[in-house]
Design a protein around this motif. Sequence first.
Motif, PDB file in Angstrom:
ATOM      1  N   ARG A  40     -11.074 -12.248   3.669  1.00 12.05           N
ATOM      2  CA  ARG A  40     -11.700 -11.111   2.963  1.00 12.05           C
ATOM      3  C   ARG A  40     -10.763  -9.903   3.049  1.00 12.05           C
ATOM      4  O   ARG A  40      -9.968  -9.790   3.964  1.00 12.05           O
ATOM      5  CB  ARG A  40     -13.043 -10.793   3.585  1.00 12.05           C
ATOM      6  N   ASN A  41     -10.851  -9.024   2.102  1.00 12.83           N
ATOM      7  CA  ASN A  41     -10.015  -7.825   2.065  1.00 12.83           C
ATOM      8  C   ASN A  41      -8.516  -8.143   2.072  1.00 12.83           C
ATOM      9  O   ASN A  41      -7.773  -7.621   2.909  1.00 12.83           O
ATOM     10  CB  ASN A  41     -10.355  -6.885   3.226  1.00 12.83           C
ATOM     11  N   PRO A  42      -8.059  -8.985   1.145  1.00 11.79           N
ATOM     12  CA  PRO A  42      -6.630  -9.305   1.112  1.00 11.79           C
ATOM     13  C   PRO A  42      -5.807  -8.121   0.624  1.00 11.79           C
ATOM     14  O   PRO A  42      -6.341  -7.172   0.016  1.00 11.79           O
ATOM     15  CB  PRO A  42      -6.551 -10.461   0.117  1.00 11.79           C
ATOM     16  N   ALA A  43      -4.516  -8.184   0.870  1.00  9.48           N
ATOM     17  CA  ALA A  43      -3.606  -7.156   0.363  1.00  9.48           C
ATOM     18  C   ALA A  43      -3.618  -7.209  -1.165  1.00  9.48           C
ATOM     19  O   ALA A  43      -3.593  -8.282  -1.760  1.00  9.48           O
ATOM     20  CB  ALA A  43      -2.200  -7.402   0.883  1.00  9.48           C
ATOM     21  N   THR A  44      -3.677  -6.036  -1.781  1.00  6.50           N
ATOM     22  CA  THR A  44      -3.653  -5.951  -3.242  1.00  6.50           C
ATOM     23  C   THR A  44      -2.718  -4.824  -3.665  1.00  6.50           C
ATOM     24  O   THR A  44      -2.396  -3.933  -2.873  1.00  6.50           O
ATOM     25  CB  THR A  44      -5.061  -5.667  -3.809  1.00  6.50           C
ATOM     26  N   ALA A  46      -1.765  -2.313  -7.357  1.00  7.27           N
ATOM     27  CA  ALA A  46      -2.183  -1.892  -8.689  1.00  7.27           C
ATOM     28  C   ALA A  46      -1.214  -2.434  -9.742  1.00  7.27           C
ATOM     29  O   ALA A  46      -0.071  -2.778  -9.437  1.00  7.27           O
ATOM     30  CB  ALA A  46      -2.223  -0.367  -8.758  1.00  7.27           C
ATOM     31  N   LEU A  47      -1.687  -2.494 -10.968  1.00  4.08           N
ATOM     32  CA  LEU A  47      -0.887  -3.002 -12.082  1.00  4.08           C
ATOM     33  C   LEU A  47       0.437  -2.269 -12.258  1.00  4.08           C
ATOM     34  O   LEU A  47       1.437  -2.862 -12.646  1.00  4.08           O
ATOM     35  CB  LEU A  47      -1.678  -2.883 -13.396  1.00  4.08           C
ATOM     36  N   ASN A  48       0.466  -1.000 -11.966  1.00  3.13           N
ATOM     37  CA  ASN A  48       1.659  -0.188 -12.231  1.00  3.13           C
ATOM     38  C   ASN A  48       2.560  -0.001 -11.010  1.00  3.13           C
ATOM     39  O   ASN A  48       3.459   0.828 -11.013  1.00  3.13           O
ATOM     40  CB  ASN A  48       1.255   1.178 -12.786  1.00  3.13           C
ATOM     41  N   THR A  49       2.351  -0.780  -9.953  1.00  2.00           N
ATOM     42  CA  THR A  49       3.169  -0.665  -8.740  1.00  2.00           C
ATOM     43  C   THR A  49       4.592  -1.134  -9.029  1.00  2.00           C
ATOM     44  O   THR A  49       4.799  -2.183  -9.634  1.00  2.00           O
ATOM     45  CB  THR A  49       2.569  -1.500  -7.595  1.00  2.00           C
ATOM     46  N   LEU A  50       5.566  -0.351  -8.601  1.00  5.29           N
ATOM     47  CA  LEU A  50       6.966  -0.722  -8.806  1.00  5.29           C
ATOM     48  C   LEU A  50       7.336  -1.930  -7.958  1.00  5.29           C
ATOM     49  O   LEU A  50       6.854  -2.099  -6.831  1.00  5.29           O
ATOM     50  CB  LEU A  50       7.874   0.450  -8.439  1.00  5.29           C
ATOM     51  N   ALA A  51       8.213  -2.762  -8.480  1.00  4.42           N
ATOM     52  CA  ALA A  51       8.633  -3.985  -7.793  1.00  4.42           C
ATOM     53  C   ALA A  51       9.201  -3.682  -6.410  1.00  4.42           C
ATOM     54  O   ALA A  51       8.952  -4.421  -5.452  1.00  4.42           O
ATOM     55  CB  ALA A  51       9.643  -4.741  -8.642  1.00  4.42           C
ATOM     56  N   LEU A  57       6.095  -3.830   0.721  1.00  5.56           N
ATOM     57  CA  LEU A  57       4.788  -4.186   1.268  1.00  5.56           C
ATOM     58  C   LEU A  57       4.772  -5.634   1.760  1.00  5.56           C
ATOM     59  O   LEU A  57       4.268  -5.927   2.850  1.00  5.56           O
ATOM     60  CB  LEU A  57       3.694  -3.972   0.225  1.00  5.56           C
ATOM     61  N   LEU A  58       5.346  -6.541   0.971  1.00  5.75           N
ATOM     62  CA  LEU A  58       5.404  -7.945   1.371  1.00  5.75           C
ATOM     63  C   LEU A  58       6.178  -8.104   2.682  1.00  5.75           C
ATOM     64  O   LEU A  58       5.761  -8.838   3.577  1.00  5.75           O
ATOM     65  CB  LEU A  58       6.051  -8.797   0.275  1.00  5.75           C
ATOM     66  N   GLU A  59       7.289  -7.405   2.790  1.00  6.23           N
ATOM     67  CA  GLU A  59       8.095  -7.485   4.006  1.00  6.23           C
ATOM     68  C   GLU A  59       7.379  -6.869   5.206  1.00  6.23           C
ATOM     69  O   GLU A  59       7.403  -7.421   6.300  1.00  6.23           O
ATOM     70  CB  GLU A  59       9.452  -6.821   3.786  1.00  6.23           C
ATOM     71  N   GLN A  60       6.723  -5.726   4.999  1.00  7.48           N
ATOM     72  CA  GLN A  60       6.005  -5.062   6.091  1.00  7.48           C
ATOM     73  C   GLN A  60       4.885  -5.934   6.638  1.00  7.48           C
ATOM     74  O   GLN A  60       4.689  -6.025   7.848  1.00  7.48           O
ATOM     75  CB  GLN A  60       5.403  -3.739   5.614  1.00  7.48           C
ATOM     76  N   ARG A  61       4.143  -6.565   5.740  1.00  5.20           N
ATOM     77  CA  ARG A  61       2.992  -7.377   6.150  1.00  5.20           C
ATOM     78  C   ARG A  61       3.355  -8.820   6.473  1.00  5.20           C
ATOM     79  O   ARG A  61       2.498  -9.588   6.871  1.00  5.20           O
ATOM     80  CB  ARG A  61       1.923  -7.349   5.063  1.00  5.20           C
ATOM     81  N   LYS A  62       4.613  -9.168   6.230  1.00  3.96           N
ATOM     82  CA  LYS A  62       5.086 -10.542   6.471  1.00  3.96           C
ATOM     83  C   LYS A  62       4.243 -11.555   5.706  1.00  3.96           C
ATOM     84  O   LYS A  62       3.774 -12.561   6.261  1.00  3.96           O
ATOM     85  CB  LYS A  62       5.106 -10.844   7.962  1.00  3.96           C
ATOM     86  N   SER A  65       2.681 -13.575  -0.811  1.00  2.00           N
ATOM     87  CA  SER A  65       1.932 -13.431  -2.061  1.00  2.00           C
ATOM     88  C   SER A  65       1.016 -12.229  -1.959  1.00  2.00           C
ATOM     89  O   SER A  65       0.561 -11.863  -0.872  1.00  2.00           O
ATOM     90  CB  SER A  65       1.081 -14.676  -2.322  1.00  2.00           C
ATOM     91  N   ILE A  66       0.727 -11.659  -3.124  1.00  2.00           N
ATOM     92  CA  ILE A  66      -0.164 -10.501  -3.163  1.00  2.00           C
ATOM     93  C   ILE A  66      -0.915 -10.535  -4.492  1.00  2.00           C
ATOM     94  O   ILE A  66      -0.414 -11.074  -5.475  1.00  2.00           O
ATOM     95  CB  ILE A  66       0.629  -9.184  -2.983  1.00  2.00           C
ATOM     96  N   VAL A  67      -2.104  -9.983  -4.511  1.00  2.00           N
ATOM     97  CA  VAL A  67      -2.941 -10.001  -5.701  1.00  2.00           C
ATOM     98  C   VAL A  67      -2.810  -8.675  -6.438  1.00  2.00           C
ATOM     99  O   VAL A  67      -2.876  -7.607  -5.829  1.00  2.00           O
ATOM    100  CB  VAL A  67      -4.428 -10.240  -5.335  1.00  2.00           C
TER     101      VAL A  67
END
Length: 76
Positions: A40-44, A46-51, A57-62, A65-67
């Motif tokens: 529950r409460n996965p990392a997400t 927004a549509l306009n987030t820069l690559a 974020l992916l690296e920080q959270r290890k 995949s992200i939604v």
Amino acid sequence: MTCVTEDERLAGVITDGGLRRHMHLSVSLLDRPAGDVMARNPATIALNTLAAEVLDLLEQRKITSIVVVDGNGQSQ
């Protein structure tokens, strides 16, 4: 990873790691509802987030995949 939705809103995600963590339970994973094994409460993002921000974020959270969600919490 797969998204679990309720009323078209993101309720959680099921990941391979999450399934592995639940394999020790006496009830077969195939006999359990998605809500029992989802995160529950996965990392997400927004549509306009820069690559570059997504990669950070992916690296920080290890995580790998992200939604992507819109302003209403609906996965895209």
